[in-house]
Design a protein around this motif. Structure first.
Motif, PDB file in Angstrom:
ATOM      1  N   LYS A 313       0.617  -1.184   0.260  1.00 35.88           N
ATOM      2  CA  LYS A 313      -0.041  -0.037   0.313  1.00 35.88           C
ATOM      3  C   LYS A 313       0.858   1.075  -0.607  1.00 35.88           C
ATOM      4  O   LYS A 313       0.733   1.673  -0.390  1.00 35.88           O
ATOM      5  N   GLU A 314       1.667   1.165   0.865  1.00 42.89           N
ATOM      6  CA  GLU A 314       2.551   2.259   0.388  1.00 42.89           C
ATOM      7  C   GLU A 314       3.647   2.458  -0.974  1.00 42.89           C
ATOM      8  O   GLU A 314       4.009   3.584  -1.491  1.00 42.89           O
ATOM      9  N   GLN A 315       4.141   1.261  -0.764  1.00 38.82           N
ATOM     10  CA  GLN A 315       4.798   1.208  -2.354  1.00 38.82           C
ATOM     11  C   GLN A 315       4.482   1.562  -3.418  1.00 38.82           C
ATOM     12  O   GLN A 315       4.313   2.041  -4.002  1.00 38.82           O
ATOM     13  N   LEU A 316       2.953   0.879  -3.516  1.00 38.49           N
ATOM     14  CA  LEU A 316       2.447   1.062  -4.706  1.00 38.49           C
ATOM     15  C   LEU A 316       1.815   1.869  -4.680  1.00 38.49           C
ATOM     16  O   LEU A 316       1.574   2.893  -6.117  1.00 38.49           O
ATOM     17  N   LEU A 317       0.640   2.355  -3.711  1.00 37.15           N
ATOM     18  CA  LEU A 317      -0.535   3.093  -3.978  1.00 37.15           C
ATOM     19  C   LEU A 317       0.054   4.529  -3.038  1.00 37.15           C
ATOM     20  O   LEU A 317      -0.623   5.155  -3.076  1.00 37.15           O
ATOM     21  N   GLN A 318       1.449   4.726  -2.679  1.00 39.29           N
ATOM     22  CA  GLN A 318       1.695   5.786  -1.983  1.00 39.29           C
ATOM     23  C   GLN A 318       1.349   6.495  -1.006  1.00 39.29           C
ATOM     24  O   GLN A 318       0.914   7.053  -0.211  1.00 39.29           O
ATOM     25  N   VAL A 319       0.482   5.538  -0.107  1.00 39.99           N
ATOM     26  CA  VAL A 319      -0.450   5.772   0.995  1.00 39.99           C
ATOM     27  C   VAL A 319       1.178   5.962   2.005  1.00 39.99           C
ATOM     28  O   VAL A 319       1.580   5.592   2.886  1.00 39.99           O
ATOM     29  N   ASN A 320       0.593   6.567   3.064  1.00 38.08           N
ATOM     30  CA  ASN A 320       1.252   7.365   3.445  1.00 38.08           C
ATOM     31  C   ASN A 320       1.909   7.048   5.218  1.00 38.08           C
ATOM     32  O   ASN A 320       0.676   6.260   5.329  1.00 38.08           O
ATOM     33  N   HIS A 321       3.010   6.379   5.122  1.00 35.71           N
ATOM     34  CA  HIS A 321       3.545   5.617   6.021  1.00 35.71           C
ATOM     35  C   HIS A 321       2.767   6.081   8.174  1.00 35.71           C
ATOM     36  O   HIS A 321       2.176   4.442   8.318  1.00 35.71           O
ATOM     37  N   LYS A 322       2.465   7.530   7.857  1.00 37.22           N
ATOM     38  CA  LYS A 322       2.585   7.885   9.030  1.00 37.22           C
ATOM     39  C   LYS A 322       1.032   7.427   9.325  1.00 37.22           C
ATOM     40  O   LYS A 322       0.077   7.502  10.727  1.00 37.22           O
ATOM     41  N   THR A 323       0.277   7.583   8.023  1.00 36.90           N
ATOM     42  CA  THR A 323      -1.068   7.516   8.407  1.00 36.90           C
ATOM     43  C   THR A 323      -1.657   5.792   8.783  1.00 36.90           C
ATOM     44  O   THR A 323      -2.327   5.536   9.556  1.00 36.90           O
ATOM     45  N   ILE A 324      -1.021   4.739   7.995  1.00 40.01           N
ATOM     46  CA  ILE A 324      -1.362   3.293   8.805  1.00 40.01           C
ATOM     47  C   ILE A 324      -0.767   3.172  10.178  1.00 40.01           C
ATOM     48  O   ILE A 324      -1.599   2.555  10.233  1.00 40.01           O
ATOM     49  N   THR A 325       0.447   3.794  10.416  1.00 38.39           N
ATOM     50  CA  THR A 325       0.404   3.928  11.894  1.00 38.39           C
ATOM     51  C   THR A 325      -0.602   4.768  12.744  1.00 38.39           C
ATOM     52  O   THR A 325      -0.520   4.332  14.075  1.00 38.39           O
ATOM     53  N   ASP A 326      -0.414   5.911  12.398  1.00 39.27           N
ATOM     54  CA  ASP A 326      -1.361   6.501  13.270  1.00 39.27           C
ATOM     55  C   ASP A 326      -2.566   6.130  13.096  1.00 39.27           C
ATOM     56  O   ASP A 326      -3.442   6.265  14.430  1.00 39.27           O
ATOM     57  N   PHE A 327      -3.324   5.248  12.704  1.00 40.21           N
ATOM     58  CA  PHE A 327      -4.777   4.979  12.237  1.00 40.21           C
ATOM     59  C   PHE A 327      -5.829   3.377  12.326  1.00 40.21           C
ATOM     60  O   PHE A 327      -6.364   3.054  12.256  1.00 40.21           O
ATOM     61  N   SER A 328      -4.097   2.913  11.678  1.00 38.93           N
ATOM     62  CA  SER A 328      -4.507   1.763  11.340  1.00 38.93           C
ATOM     63  C   SER A 328      -4.230   1.472   9.874  1.00 38.93           C
ATOM     64  O   SER A 328      -4.899   2.569   9.213  1.00 38.93           O
ATOM     65  N   VAL A 329      -3.730   0.318   9.365  1.00 41.78           N
ATOM     66  CA  VAL A 329      -4.048  -0.348   7.421  1.00 41.78           C
ATOM     67  C   VAL A 329      -5.951  -0.499   7.340  1.00 41.78           C
ATOM     68  O   VAL A 329      -6.022  -0.325   6.534  1.00 41.78           O
ATOM     69  N   VAL A 330      -6.741  -0.664   8.303  1.00 43.92           N
ATOM     70  CA  VAL A 330      -8.103  -0.862   8.870  1.00 43.92           C
ATOM     71  C   VAL A 330      -8.402  -0.056   9.124  1.00 43.92           C
ATOM     72  O   VAL A 330      -8.759   0.077   9.557  1.00 43.92           O
ATOM     73  N   SER A 331      -8.723   1.503   7.690  1.00 46.76           N
ATOM     74  CA  SER A 331      -9.195   2.424   7.963  1.00 46.76           C
ATOM     75  C   SER A 331      -9.938   3.149   7.259  1.00 46.76           C
ATOM     76  O   SER A 331      -9.376   3.121   6.102  1.00 46.76           O
ATOM     77  N   SER A 336      -9.237   6.201   1.978  1.00 54.73           N
ATOM     78  CA  SER A 336      -9.520   7.233   1.491  1.00 54.73           C
ATOM     79  C   SER A 336      -7.789   7.804   0.255  1.00 54.73           C
ATOM     80  O   SER A 336      -8.541   7.857  -0.585  1.00 54.73           O
ATOM     81  N   GLU A 337      -6.710   7.267   1.272  1.00 57.12           N
ATOM     82  CA  GLU A 337      -5.869   7.321   0.571  1.00 57.12           C
ATOM     83  C   GLU A 337      -5.335   6.394  -0.479  1.00 57.12           C
ATOM     84  O   GLU A 337      -4.803   6.785  -1.550  1.00 57.12           O
ATOM     85  N   MET A 338      -5.920   5.312  -0.629  1.00 59.09           N
ATOM     86  CA  MET A 338      -5.800   4.729  -1.187  1.00 59.09           C
ATOM     87  C   MET A 338      -6.794   4.817  -2.380  1.00 59.09           C
ATOM     88  O   MET A 338      -6.236   5.049  -4.246  1.00 59.09           O
ATOM     89  N   ALA A 339      -8.220   5.465  -2.251  1.00 56.39           N
ATOM     90  CA  ALA A 339      -8.620   5.438  -4.335  1.00 56.39           C
ATOM     91  C   ALA A 339      -8.198   7.290  -4.306  1.00 56.39           C
ATOM     92  O   ALA A 339      -7.905   7.291  -5.789  1.00 56.39           O
ATOM     93  N   VAL A 340      -7.718   7.807  -3.474  1.00 56.46           N
ATOM     94  CA  VAL A 340      -7.766   9.152  -4.043  1.00 56.46           C
ATOM     95  C   VAL A 340      -6.018   9.423  -4.933  1.00 56.46           C
ATOM     96  O   VAL A 340      -5.966   9.511  -5.970  1.00 56.46           O
ATOM     97  N   ASN A 341      -4.973   8.201  -4.551  1.00 54.68           N
ATOM     98  CA  ASN A 341      -4.077   7.605  -4.914  1.00 54.68           C
ATOM     99  C   ASN A 341      -4.275   6.631  -6.320  1.00 54.68           C
ATOM    100  O   ASN A 341      -3.589   7.324  -7.620  1.00 54.68           O
ATOM    101  N   CYS A 342      -4.574   6.257  -6.285  1.00 56.99           N
ATOM    102  CA  CYS A 342      -4.658   5.347  -6.914  1.00 56.99           C
ATOM    103  C   CYS A 342      -5.737   5.945  -8.413  1.00 56.99           C
ATOM    104  O   CYS A 342      -5.608   5.771  -9.481  1.00 56.99           O
ATOM    105  N   LYS A 343      -6.607   6.658  -8.388  1.00 57.79           N
ATOM    106  CA  LYS A 343      -7.477   8.201  -9.242  1.00 57.79           C
ATOM    107  C   LYS A 343      -5.965   8.481  -9.957  1.00 57.79           C
ATOM    108  O   LYS A 343      -6.566   8.734 -11.245  1.00 57.79           O
ATOM    109  N   GLU A 344      -5.391   9.048  -9.139  1.00 61.41           N
ATOM    110  CA  GLU A 344      -4.463  10.121  -9.926  1.00 61.41           C
ATOM    111  C   GLU A 344      -3.483   8.863 -10.439  1.00 61.41           C
ATOM    112  O   GLU A 344      -2.912   9.790 -11.601  1.00 61.41           O
TER     113      GLU A 344
END
Length: 415
Positions: A313-331, A336-344
């Motif tokens: 999720k971090e490498q391919l979809l560029q999800v912020n590592h801090k987002t994952i550590t702060d909110f959990s990977v299931v959040s 939201s980041e996955m969808a926005v980054n995928c769209k871009e």
């Protein structure tokens, strides 16, 4: 009119292959007003076959049997037919010429005795010519029942149904009309749907029956009308659908069995000249699979990223590592980041993202098993919804796929 469909073969009974022939035959019969009374799978045993034939004699109008017509010793249907009808096998010249041509011209090998034996048929039968295979079909009548034997190979069976069996039955029997109409609903459970349309269902005309066909995330409502005037049946069903639309129109997606939500979504995207991409975790690419199962999906489907592992999720979809550590990977934040980054990344108009705990193990998140976050990125915004789809794992995934497509459908429909 009633029909029974019999499939012969131990391979079906032990689960080695799935019987798709019966469904095709039943649909074909239904279109000409012949209702299927039962479907039965039986073993390759002479006594079992005979017992089944005796049990159906004069109880149904048509018996259609598939399987057991091959050239090997375990294919015993022709000989069993002879025993049942007190008949003998004879060589059919037209079938032999056809078999010889197929073996020598198409398969490019010499004719063997086993191949020649394919031309043996009961002397009293009507031979159903199989232009796409070597095993002919057979039709025999006894008292009030027509017995039809077809090859088990699906494409051969379909050819004979279309070109031999259906024309014969249409010509022989005066049949009532059977009219079906399927209403595709999404996002509402069967019990809630039944409560909302209870009064409507109770007041249906006696010649119209309603069936509920539920599956994860959707319920198909099938109206069936039987009678002698096809036009009146169709008009009556249409009146009932108009009443139904007033009651539950907000969850109706289509009015045809072929109008699944992925088909309707595709039509809308093409109509508006828009595109879609997917970023999937817990659904493992099934949303993309659903969307691309529709012919012509390349006109609107950009691509998919299945980022199952957290690191991906971090490498391919560029999800912020801090987002994952702060909110959990299931959040919601990660979805939201996955969808926005995928769209871009895909340069699409819409994007769907899923992340969740499908189970049975919890994985990298402490979120409750069954929890799924679904995000939809649109041309102007992104929104996320959280769901608890329970268990088991298969239900979680299937419901997540249906819900994601439902959310996308509603968003596109706002246009």
């Amino acid at each position: 009119m009633k029909a029974s469909i019999i499939t012969i073969g131990d391979e079906i009974l032990i689960g080695q292959i799935v019987d798709t022939n019966s469904a095709y035959i039943a649909k074909s019969l239904d279109k000409i007003g012949i209702a299927t009374h039962e479907m039965v799978s039986i073993s390759d045993e002479k006594d079992h076959i005979l017992q089944t034939l005796y049990g159906l004699q004069n109880k149904v109008d048509v018996v259609i049997i598939t399987g057991g017509l091959g050239p090997t010793k375990d294919d015993i249907t022709k000989k069993t037919f002879c025993d049942y009808f007190d008949d003998v096998l004879v060589e059919n010249d037209a079938v032999l010429v056809h078999v010889k041509d197929m073996i020598e011209r198409i398969f490019n090998r010499p004719l063997t005795q086993l191949n020649k034996d394919q031309a043996l048929v009961p002397s009293k039968c009507k031979v159903l010519f199989n232009a796409v295979g070597t095993a002919p079909g057979m039709l025999m009548e006894q008292d009030k029942t027509v017995f039809i034997s077809l090859p088990g190979v699906p494409y051969e069976m379909k050819y004979l149904m279309e070109n031999e069996v259906i024309p014969y039955l249409v010509n022989k029997f005066k049949r009532p009309f059977i009219v079906h109409q399927t209403i595709m609903t999404y996002g509402r459970g069967e019990s809630l749907l039944a409560e909302q349309i209870e009064s409507w269902e109770t007041n249906l005309p006696t010649f119209i029956k309603l069936a509920y066909l539920p599956s994860p995330g959707r319920v198909r409502l099938r109206l069936t009308a039987r009678g002698n005037d096809e036009l009146k049946l169709k008009e009556a069903i249409q009146k009932e659908i108009e009443k139904l639309d007033d009651l539950i129109g907000d969850c109706i997606v289509g009015y045809d069995e072929t109008e699944s939500i992925e088909v309707v979504v595709g039509k809308k995207l093409k109509e508006f000249g828009q595109s879609i991409a997917t970023a999937e975790s817990c659904t493992g690419g099934k949303i993309a699979q659903q969307l691309t199962s529709v012919a012509g999906a390349s006109a609107y489907f950009k691509g998919a990223i299945v980022a199952y592992e957290t690191k991906m999720k971090e490498q391919l979809l560029q999800v912020n590592h801090k987002t994952i550590t702060d909110f959990s990977v299931v959040s919601a934040e990660v979805a939201s980041e996955m969808a926005v980054n995928c769209k871009e990344l895909m340069q699409s108009d819409f994007a769907i993202a899923t992340t969740g705990n499908a189970g049975p193990l919890q994985g990298d998140s402490k979120a409750k098993i069954g929890t799924v976050f679904i995000a939809i990125a649109t041309p102007s915004k992104v929104f996320v919804e959280e769901f608890d789809f329970g268990q088991p794992r298969e239900k979680v995934i299937d419901r997540a796929v249906s819900k994601a497509l439902e959310m996308l459908y509603k968003e596109i429909s706002k246009n």
